[in-house]
Design a protein around this motif. Structure first.
Motif, PDB file in Angstrom:
ATOM      1  N   TYR B  16       0.857  -1.201   0.000  1.00 24.21           N
ATOM      2  CA  TYR B  16       0.000   0.000   0.000  1.00 24.21           C
ATOM      3  C   TYR B  16       0.886   1.243   0.000  1.00 24.21           C
ATOM      4  O   TYR B  16       1.909   1.294   0.698  1.00 24.21           O
ATOM      5  CB  TYR B  16      -0.903  -0.013   1.244  1.00 24.21           C
ATOM      6  CG  TYR B  16      -1.560   1.319   1.575  1.00 24.21           C
ATOM      7  CD1 TYR B  16      -2.727   1.710   0.924  1.00 24.21           C
ATOM      8  CD2 TYR B  16      -1.007   2.180   2.532  1.00 24.21           C
ATOM      9  CE1 TYR B  16      -3.330   2.927   1.229  1.00 24.21           C
ATOM     10  CE2 TYR B  16      -1.597   3.391   2.835  1.00 24.21           C
ATOM     11  CZ  TYR B  16      -2.760   3.763   2.178  1.00 24.21           C
ATOM     12  OH  TYR B  16      -3.349   4.969   2.481  1.00 24.21           O
ATOM     13  N   GLU B  27      -9.650   7.321   4.049  1.00 23.16           N
ATOM     14  CA  GLU B  27      -9.177   6.915   5.385  1.00 23.16           C
ATOM     15  C   GLU B  27      -9.116   8.105   6.333  1.00 23.16           C
ATOM     16  O   GLU B  27      -8.497   8.029   7.399  1.00 23.16           O
ATOM     17  CB  GLU B  27      -7.781   6.278   5.263  1.00 23.16           C
ATOM     18  CG  GLU B  27      -7.764   4.976   4.489  1.00 23.16           C
ATOM     19  CD  GLU B  27      -8.603   3.895   5.148  1.00 23.16           C
ATOM     20  OE1 GLU B  27      -8.574   3.803   6.385  1.00 23.16           O
ATOM     21  OE2 GLU B  27      -9.300   3.173   4.419  1.00 23.16           O
ATOM     22  N   ILE B  43      -2.652   2.223  11.401  1.00 22.92           N
ATOM     23  CA  ILE B  43      -2.215   0.975  10.756  1.00 22.92           C
ATOM     24  C   ILE B  43      -2.557   1.029   9.273  1.00 22.92           C
ATOM     25  O   ILE B  43      -3.436   1.791   8.856  1.00 22.92           O
ATOM     26  CB  ILE B  43      -2.876  -0.277  11.400  1.00 22.92           C
ATOM     27  CG1 ILE B  43      -4.406  -0.169  11.377  1.00 22.92           C
ATOM     28  CG2 ILE B  43      -2.359  -0.504  12.804  1.00 22.92           C
ATOM     29  CD1 ILE B  43      -5.113  -1.457  11.759  1.00 22.92           C
ATOM     30  N   CYS B  44      -1.865   0.234   8.506  1.00 18.92           N
ATOM     31  CA  CYS B  44      -2.092   0.187   7.055  1.00 18.92           C
ATOM     32  C   CYS B  44      -3.564  -0.159   6.791  1.00 18.92           C
ATOM     33  O   CYS B  44      -4.068  -1.162   7.311  1.00 18.92           O
ATOM     34  CB  CYS B  44      -1.189  -0.871   6.416  1.00 18.92           C
ATOM     35  SG  CYS B  44      -1.557  -1.143   4.678  1.00 18.92           S
ATOM     36  N   PRO B  45      -4.266   0.650   5.991  1.00 17.20           N
ATOM     37  CA  PRO B  45      -5.684   0.365   5.757  1.00 17.20           C
ATOM     38  C   PRO B  45      -5.919  -0.905   4.946  1.00 17.20           C
ATOM     39  O   PRO B  45      -7.014  -1.456   4.960  1.00 17.20           O
ATOM     40  CB  PRO B  45      -6.174   1.597   4.989  1.00 17.20           C
ATOM     41  CG  PRO B  45      -4.959   2.240   4.435  1.00 17.20           C
ATOM     42  CD  PRO B  45      -3.806   1.862   5.327  1.00 17.20           C
ATOM     43  N   MET B  46      -4.903  -1.394   4.260  1.00 20.89           N
ATOM     44  CA  MET B  46      -5.095  -2.607   3.464  1.00 20.89           C
ATOM     45  C   MET B  46      -4.815  -3.888   4.226  1.00 20.89           C
ATOM     46  O   MET B  46      -5.455  -4.896   4.005  1.00 20.89           O
ATOM     47  CB  MET B  46      -4.218  -2.568   2.208  1.00 20.89           C
ATOM     48  CG  MET B  46      -4.956  -2.040   0.994  1.00 20.89           C
ATOM     49  SD  MET B  46      -3.826  -1.674  -0.334  1.00 20.89           S
ATOM     50  CE  MET B  46      -3.596  -3.268  -1.028  1.00 20.89           C
TER      51      MET B  46
END
Lengths: 424, 59
Positions: B16, B27, B43-46
């Motif tokens: 990402y 986001e 945190i990483c949305p993916m």
């Protein structure tokens, strides 16, 4: 409540996934009445069924607490599990790819190919992928006004792309397609090696193993070639990949090729075929994308959610744990149901509607956490390029018969999507 | 004095990309939102990878 045997049997029944509605209804009932509960289908060890989106994320996020490799990663009967362990010296796996690994191996093996599959490095491939996509759109046009979109386009285009990325010659693509369909369609008499319904466990596992052996024989030759003469392809990266400074183990290298050569196209094929099936049934959604191609990324995410080609993976608890207020014991086996998570009413409005402008669309079809799909960026790019090329020429599409799905409970999607269309 | 150039960060797990110039409005990160201003708990949305496991990259 506990999960009834009827529902438990349904969620592992390959025919229920081919039916579509039957498995959707079973999971909808579970999300309402028993979203995290133990099932014990006939002939299987008991396992937790994780049906909610939030719980799937929670399990996938904690990859040290919930392991992939400790038990079978795909739901397996007691008898089949026993047979595999006998054949594999106690291991529950016929192959050892990233899917069957946990850390530290998972991280080390993933790193070998991860760089080449990142968006910035895939850009160099886009022009060639567009050329391939145009070729398939031309071939579709040559069919006139009717084709089977699954067989004539969707199965072949992602196959061609991944084989080029991998470095497999075009002449071997039919063989790779057949082996992939035999692997994932082992329960489907139209696709499996025997051409009949598999009722005998030994026969089913023997058939799977013979497919795996054929893959291994093929990729063994590729490994030798790429070690001697490395090229600019994924096969060379795998063949020459090092783990802690040492060459990959043989089983691990063969498994790496197999996962790239199978999951690398079959899931994208299913999603592409399922997208056109859905568009043919929803002319207003087709018209939206046709009028506004900036909706193509939305079409892609919605079709990935809609088809969810990977139906489940299993996890095993490495310690006693609590999930959504339930006590999970060390060693418990858990089914992460991705189609269920992607129809979770708590996350998706009208989850049974196909909407290309769905926002947000945080589906779990690629998984989540450390094991998230390695090929997701390639898959998205392939689909974007195909839809850009196809929508530029496709004026209308409708179904020309009843589409069908594969009989399978692990990786599956449409088997046939007959369409009538107009192109310019 | 010219503004600091926008930077791009990438998740080590899933790839990402967070581009400061574009932000990620879905986001809740507006265009121009600087990496340093995003909370450490993000945190990483993916894939859920922690912010500390992102690398700065050049596209």
């Amino acid at each position: 409540m506990t999960i009834s045997t009827d529902i438990a049997n349904t969620i592992v029944d390959p025919k229920a996934y081919a039916d579509g509605d039957r498995v959707d209804q079973a999971f909808a009932q579970l999300r309402r009445e028993a979203p995290l509960e133990v099932a014990q289908p006939d002939g299987f060890d008991p396992f937790w069924v994780v049906t909610r989106h939030a719980d799937i994320l929670e399990v996938e996020r904690q990859n040290e607490l919930f392991h992939n490799g400790d038990r079978a990663t795909v739901v397996t009967t007691i008898e089949a599990d026993k047979k595999v362990r006998e054949m594999m010296g106690g291991s529950p796996h016929l192959v050892r790819s990233l899917v069957q690994m946990d850390n530290p191996d998972h991280f080390a093996y993933r790193k070998v190919t991860q760089g080449s599959l990142l968006p910035q490095n895939l850009r160099a491939l886009e022009a060639r992928i567009r050329e391939i996509a145009r070729g398939f759109v031309d071939r579709m046009a040559e069919h006139g006004d009717r084709c089977d979109f699954a067989r004539d386009v969707a199965f072949l285009y992602p196959l061609h792309v991944i084989m080029e990325v991998l470095g497999v010659p075009e002449s071997d693509e039919p063989r790779m397609l057949k082996l992939t369909q035999e692997l994932f369609g082992n329960a489907d008499p139209d696709l499996n090696r025997s051409g009949k319904s598999v009722t005998d466990v030994n026969e089913g596992i023997d058939s799977l193993q013979s497919v795996v052996m054929d893959f291994m024989m093929y990729f063994n030759a590729i490994t030798e070639d790429r070690r001697a003469k490395p090229r600019e392809d994924l096969a060379s990266i795998i063949a020459n990949g090092k783990i802690n400074g040492e060459p990959m183990g043989h089983l691990e290298a063969m498994s790496y090729y197999i996962i790239a050569a199978t999951a690398g196209h079959d899931t994208t094929s299913s999603t592409t075929a399922g997208a056109l099936w859905a568009l043919a049934e929803t002319p207003e959604q087709f018209a939206k994308v046709k009028a506004d191609p900036s909706l193509i990324p939305g079409l892609i995410e919605e079709s990935i959610r809609w088809v969810t080609p990977v139906k489940h993976f299993m996890r095993t608890a490495t310690a006693d744990a609590e999930l959504a207020g339930r006590k999970i014991a060390k060693g418990d086996w858990m089914m992460l149901s991705y189609p269920s998570g992607n129809r979770d009413e708590a996350v998706f409005e009208d989850p049974f509607k196909f909407r290309v402008d769905r926002t947000p669309n945080k589906h779990v079809a690629f998984g989540y956490g450390a094991h998230i799909c390695l090929g997701q960026h390639l898959a998205r790019m392939e689909m974007r390029v195909l839809w850009e090329e196809l929508f530029a020429r496709l004026d209308s599409v409708e179904l020309d018969g009843q589409p069908t799905r594969m009989v399978a409970n692990f990786v599956c999607g449409p088997k046939s999507v007959p369409i009538r269309f107009k192109m310019h | 004095m010219s503004a600091e150039p926008f930077k791009v960060w990438q998740c080590r797990t899933c790839g990402y990309i967070y581009d400061e110039e574009q932000g990620d409005p879905g986001e809740g990160l507006a265009p121009g939102a600087r990496w340093a201003d995003i909370p450490a708990s993000w945190i990483c949305p993916m894939c859920g990878t922690p912010k500390s496991d992102f690398d700065m990259i050049e596209l």
